[in-house]
Design an enzyme around this catalytic site. Structure first.
Site, short mmCIF file in Angstrom:
data_model
loop_
_atom_site.label_atom_id
_atom_site.label_comp_id
_atom_site.label_asym_id
_atom_site.label_seq_id
_atom_site.Cartn_x
_atom_site.Cartn_y
_atom_site.Cartn_z
N GLY A 3 61.32 117.96 -15.69
CA GLY A 3 60.09 118.07 -14.91
C GLY A 3 59.20 119.13 -15.50
O GLY A 3 59.66 119.98 -16.27
N CYS B 272 67.41 119.24 -18.70
CA CYS B 272 66.26 120.12 -18.89
C CYS B 272 65.95 120.87 -17.58
O CYS B 272 66.74 121.70 -17.16
CB CYS B 272 65.08 119.32 -19.44
N TYR B 273 64.85 120.56 -16.93
CA TYR B 273 64.54 121.22 -15.65
C TYR B 273 65.72 121.08 -14.68
O TYR B 273 66.08 122.01 -13.97
CB TYR B 273 63.27 120.59 -15.05
N HIS C 283 67.15 116.36 -24.19
CA HIS C 283 66.92 115.07 -23.52
C HIS C 283 67.78 113.97 -24.17
O HIS C 283 67.41 113.44 -25.21
CB HIS C 283 65.44 114.69 -23.61
N GLU D 138 68.11 111.03 -23.12
CA GLU D 138 67.56 109.69 -22.84
C GLU D 138 66.58 109.20 -23.89
O GLU D 138 66.29 108.01 -23.97
CB GLU D 138 66.91 109.68 -21.45
N GLY E 44 52.17 82.11 -16.84
CA GLY E 44 52.62 81.88 -18.20
C GLY E 44 53.29 83.11 -18.78
O GLY E 44 53.92 83.05 -19.82
N GLY E 45 53.18 84.24 -18.10
CA GLY E 45 53.85 85.45 -18.55
C GLY E 45 55.32 85.42 -18.19
O GLY E 45 55.76 84.56 -17.43
N VAL E 46 56.07 86.38 -18.75
CA VAL E 46 57.52 86.34 -18.56
C VAL E 46 57.91 86.59 -17.10
O VAL E 46 58.80 85.91 -16.58
CB VAL E 46 58.24 87.31 -19.53
N ASP E 47 57.22 87.50 -16.40
CA ASP E 47 57.66 87.83 -15.04
C ASP E 47 57.56 86.63 -14.11
O ASP E 47 58.51 86.28 -13.42
CB ASP E 47 56.83 89.00 -14.47
N SER E 48 56.38 85.99 -14.09
CA SER E 48 56.23 84.87 -13.16
C SER E 48 57.12 83.70 -13.58
O SER E 48 57.62 82.96 -12.74
CB SER E 48 54.77 84.45 -13.03
N SER E 49 57.37 83.56 -14.89
CA SER E 49 58.26 82.47 -15.33
C SER E 49 59.69 82.71 -14.86
O SER E 49 60.38 81.77 -14.44
CB SER E 49 58.26 82.35 -16.85
N LYS F 41 61.43 95.80 -17.16
CA LYS F 41 60.93 94.68 -17.97
C LYS F 41 61.98 94.14 -18.95
O LYS F 41 62.13 92.93 -19.10
CB LYS F 41 59.70 95.16 -18.76
#
Ligand code: XMP
Length: 527
Positions: free
Chosen positions: A69, A96-97, A183, A185, A238-243, A383
């Protein structure tokens, strides 16, 4: 019942069996930590930093990670945590923090250090520990701090150091509490994944039960049970999420699913046909295509302000969608592709951080007034997990790896007034950019590649004639999470081919430029 309430009652017992919580202290990396934990097949959620220890006990996680943070732990008003969490017996890792907070809370001191560390440092492990199993004795780590732990209490032992940081990693002698000043990550800490994996598996004792296949099965069962004999509407872009949402729903309820595609006239070249083609190949259920180009263009006539464009497009979209949805009989539910980052950033996550800013301006969103009950089957996923889920569900790679496309479409890639003719120019140039990126085998390596049409003309010469034509900008970026992005270092030959083709093939364009700005300070889109 709201979708949030629904979510907590879903019987995802196995997932909850092995959960790790990330307490968010305002780190830009909190989501990245959660993704890294999930890469270990352990479910991970981000919660507010001051969540009560009692609430954590109810949730029953296997481990707790305190994020980094921007504050100083000794400053007034610095975000803290309920100190009782250190007495729950649940393993804690402070990063870290987070580490500074743990050390200070348990008797150590933290102060600002003259030799600040930003960037790469060599970390030397001084005390072997299960957190470092498989990690080299000297390893590169990513540091980003002005403060550091000055002294630890006798309860702690130091596990690693760098040239300027005596306590680069610490462990409590009796309790399962660890701290890392670096870090783990970020990818700049090459063995960071191993360290986080060790924490999750060796220290927390997780077996790794979070599997997307199980998640899909569970979600499909939940949807089936919730929907019963009713009908669900799903907007398709047509995008991946709605598909992926449509694929999950189709597996769950088959022909009780109705999809709506709003053709706003702002789609890419041949996009509408491609969506319809893919849809009919995968789903045998009804698709409503709303032809609304004229309506959108009329709403956009004369508008040049980016926010106003977005507002009008959002407004028209909702009106078109609502009108079509009314015609679908028996529809009770509306499915949306909301993702976990949207849930966190909008402050809607149960126990989640409430004060973060909403970063993504999702114009595709629909208001509650439409009167449907929401189904948001992706609201727990990042995603990259949605993409993997799409592959599990049998969607073609072409859809799963499609670059994101903003809800307001080409309108925000066309600076100035949106007209049919300017859209046509942009569409042709954009298609060439994407074709050449694909031909060079770079589509997967880049996060987004597209063309932008500027509202300026410049002088050129074609044949023997002077021209005064439009300028196209090629925008191509590399990004993991779309919150930060670097401009893609495309080979000059690829840029050259794009430029030659655009100028030769797209009428009215005589100049092509390449955008070499990163995000921040620029954004990916131009408007
Ligand atoms: P920026 O331009 O903010 O974009 O760097 C970050 C990511 O978000 C996408 N984007 C949108 N997506 N509706 C969307 O669904 C929008 O209004 C919108 N605006 C930007 C952008 O393409 C990039 O992937």
């Amino acid at each position: 019942m709201s979708s949030t309430a629904r979510r907590s009652t879903t019987a995802d017992a196995r997932i909850a069996d092995e959960k790790v919580l990330v307490l968010d202290f305002g780190s830009q990396y909190a989501q990245l930590i959660a993704r890294r934990v999930r890469e270990q097949n352990v479910y991970c959620e981000i919660v507010r930093h001051d969540i009560a220890a009692e609430r954590i006990r109810e949730i029953g996680p296997r481990g707790i990670i305190l994020s980094g943070g921007p504050s100083s732990v000794y400053a007034g008003g610095a975000p803290g945590c309920d100190a009782e969490i250190f007495r729950l017996g649940i393993p804690v890792l402070g990063i870290c923090y987070g580490m500074q907070l743990v050390c200070q809370a348990l008797g150590g001191t933290v102060r600002n250090w003259p030799a600040r560390e930003y960037g790469r440092a060599v970390c030397r492990i001084t005390d072997e520990n299960e957190l470092f199993t498989g990690v080299s004795g000297e390893t590169d780590v990513w540091m980003s701090h002005g403060d550091q732990v000055d002294a630890v209490s006798d309860d702690f032992v130091t596990l690693a150091e760098t040239h300027t940081c005596h306590h680069a990693a610490v462990k409590h002698r009796k309790l399962p509490i660890y701290g890392l000043q670096f870090h783990p990550e970020v990818t700049h800490t090459p063995q960071g994944r191993v360290v986080l994996g060790n924490f999750v598996r060796n220290v927390c004792g997780c077996a790794g039960l979070w599997k997307l296949g199980d998640f899909a099965e569970q979600t499909i069962r939940d949807i089936r049970e919730r929907v019963g004999d009713d009908r669900v509407i799903c907007g398709l872009s047509g995008g991946v999420d709605s598909s992926v949402v449509a694929a999950l729903l189709y597996k769950a309820i088959g022909s009780q699913l109705s999809c709506i595609l709003v053709d706003n006239g702002l789609l890419r070249k041949a996009e509408e046909e491609a969506v319809i083609r893919e849809f009919s190949r995968h789903f045998q259920t009804d698709l409503h295509v709303v032809k609304a180009e004229d309506r959108f263009l009329a709403a956009l006539a004369g508008v040049t302000d980016p926010q106003e464009k977005r507002r009008r497009i959002g407004h028209e979209f909702i009106a078109c969608f609502a009108a079509e949805a009314k015609r679908i009989e028996g529809a009770r539910f509306l499915a949306q592709g909301t993702l976990y980052p949207d849930v966190i950033e909008s402050g809607a996550a149960p126990d989640g951080p409430a004060d973060t800013i909403k970063l993504h301006h999702n114009v595709g969103g629909l208001p509650a007034e439409l009167g449907f009950e929401l189904i948001e089957p992706l609201r727990d996923l990042f995603k990259d997990e949605v993409r993997r889920l799409g592959l599990e569900l049998g969607l073609p790679e072409d859809i799963v790896w499609r670059h994101p496309f903003p809800g307001p479409g080409l309108a925000v890639r066309l600076l100035g007034e949106v007209t049919k003719q300017r859209l046509e120019t942009l569409r042709e140039a954009d298609a060439i950019v994407v074709e050449e990126i694909r031909a060079a085998g770079l589509y997967r390596a880049t996060a987004q590649a597209f063309a932008v049409l500027l509202p300026v003309q410049s002088v050129g010469v074609m044949g023997d004639a002077r021209t005064y034509d439009d300028a196209i900008v090629i925008r191509c970026v590399d990004s993991d999470d779309f919150m930060t992005a670097d401009w893609s270092h495309l080979p000059h030959e690829v840029l050259g081919r794009m430029s030659t083709r655009i100028i030769n093939e797209v009428k009215g364009v005589n100049r092509v430029a390449y955008d070499v700005s990163s995000k921040p300070p620029a954004t990916i889109e131009w408007e």
